[in-house]
Design a protein around this motif. Structure first.
Motif, PDB file in Angstrom:
ATOM      1  N   TYR A   7       0.836  -1.198   0.000  1.00  0.00           N
ATOM      2  CA  TYR A   7       0.000   0.000   0.000  1.00  0.00           C
ATOM      3  C   TYR A   7       0.874   1.251   0.000  1.00  0.00           C
ATOM      4  O   TYR A   7       1.736   1.406   0.855  1.00  0.00           O
ATOM      5  N   TYR A   8       0.635   2.128  -0.946  1.00  0.00           N
ATOM      6  CA  TYR A   8       1.274   3.437  -1.002  1.00  0.00           C
ATOM      7  C   TYR A   8       0.186   4.462  -0.732  1.00  0.00           C
ATOM      8  O   TYR A   8      -0.835   4.481  -1.432  1.00  0.00           O
ATOM      9  N   LEU A   9       0.374   5.295   0.266  1.00  0.00           N
ATOM     10  CA  LEU A   9      -0.596   6.331   0.596  1.00  0.00           C
ATOM     11  C   LEU A   9      -0.014   7.674   0.184  1.00  0.00           C
ATOM     12  O   LEU A   9       1.070   8.042   0.640  1.00  0.00           O
ATOM     13  N   LEU A  71      -8.367  -6.011   5.663  1.00  0.00           N
ATOM     14  CA  LEU A  71      -7.154  -6.026   4.842  1.00  0.00           C
ATOM     15  C   LEU A  71      -6.038  -6.897   5.415  1.00  0.00           C
ATOM     16  O   LEU A  71      -5.165  -7.341   4.674  1.00  0.00           O
ATOM     17  N   VAL A  87      -0.940  -1.076  -4.586  1.00  0.00           N
ATOM     18  CA  VAL A  87      -2.185  -0.376  -4.286  1.00  0.00           C
ATOM     19  C   VAL A  87      -1.846   1.048  -3.853  1.00  0.00           C
ATOM     20  O   VAL A  87      -1.189   1.247  -2.834  1.00  0.00           O
ATOM     21  N   LEU A  89      -3.298   4.366  -2.550  1.00  0.00           N
ATOM     22  CA  LEU A  89      -4.464   4.998  -1.931  1.00  0.00           C
ATOM     23  C   LEU A  89      -4.259   6.506  -1.974  1.00  0.00           C
ATOM     24  O   LEU A  89      -3.331   7.030  -1.352  1.00  0.00           O
ATOM     25  N   PHE A 120      -3.376   1.001   8.740  1.00  0.00           N
ATOM     26  CA  PHE A 120      -2.136   0.411   8.242  1.00  0.00           C
ATOM     27  C   PHE A 120      -1.075   0.443   9.353  1.00  0.00           C
ATOM     28  O   PHE A 120      -0.254   1.357   9.411  1.00  0.00           O
ATOM     29  N   TYR A 135       4.298   4.114   3.028  1.00  0.00           N
ATOM     30  CA  TYR A 135       4.196   2.775   2.460  1.00  0.00           C
ATOM     31  C   TYR A 135       3.902   1.772   3.573  1.00  0.00           C
ATOM     32  O   TYR A 135       4.408   1.901   4.678  1.00  0.00           O
ATOM     33  N   TRP A 138       1.779  -5.765   3.395  1.00  0.00           N
ATOM     34  CA  TRP A 138       0.528  -6.442   3.773  1.00  0.00           C
ATOM     35  C   TRP A 138       0.567  -6.751   5.220  1.00  0.00           C
ATOM     36  O   TRP A 138       0.976  -7.273   5.958  1.00  0.00           O
TER      37      TRP A 138
END
Length: 138
Positions: A7-9, A71, A87, A89, A120, A135, A138
């Motif tokens: 996940y990259y926010l 998640l 992903v 976000l 996260f 970042y 998972w």
């Protein structure tokens, strides 16, 4: 630079600086549904609406915990590891101070809605190109 799965926010305005916009876009609801149903995911996907969903929740911390559980439960993690998507976000507002916080902008002002760690827990700073981003694996 190739992005690692996870996940990259990013704030919406950061997209394109270090990370190009993926062709595929999904809402947070569609993404959560796809993960829960173990549906195929694109290699790179842009997910929108997390901050809005939590902003409109009656109890944003509880809603964030539900999203985190969706998640990070073992079945979801196995599914995501198997597919290995990137992903991204996109958030209206993202800031790092004592902790990562995200929210919305209303009338030119930023309003904190949630702490990134609520959803996260492994979030950290990662440098992509020359830009620091949030970042999480998972």
């Amino acid at each position: 630079m190739a992005l690692r799965p996870g996940y990259y926010l990013l704030e919406k305005r950061q997209l394109g600086q270090a990370i190009p916009r993926p062709r595929e876009t999904m809402s947070i609801i569609a993404f959560l549904r796809a993960v829960q149903r173990k549906e195929p995911l694109p290699d790179k996907v842009c997910v929108l609406g997390l901050e809005r969903l939590l902003y409109h929740a009656a109890d944003n911390r509880r809603a964030a915990r539900v999203i985190q559980q969706a998640l990070y439960n073992p079945q979801a993690k196995r599914h995501l590891h198997r597919q290995g998507p990137v992903v991204i976000l996109l958030l209206e507002y993202l800031e790092l101070s004592t902790y990562w916080k995200a929210g919305i902008r209303r009338g030119g002002t930023s309003h904190e809605v949630f702490h990134i760690e609520w959803v996260f827990p492994r979030a950290d700073i990662e440098t992509v190109g020359k830009v620091d981003v949030c970042y999480s694996m998972w």
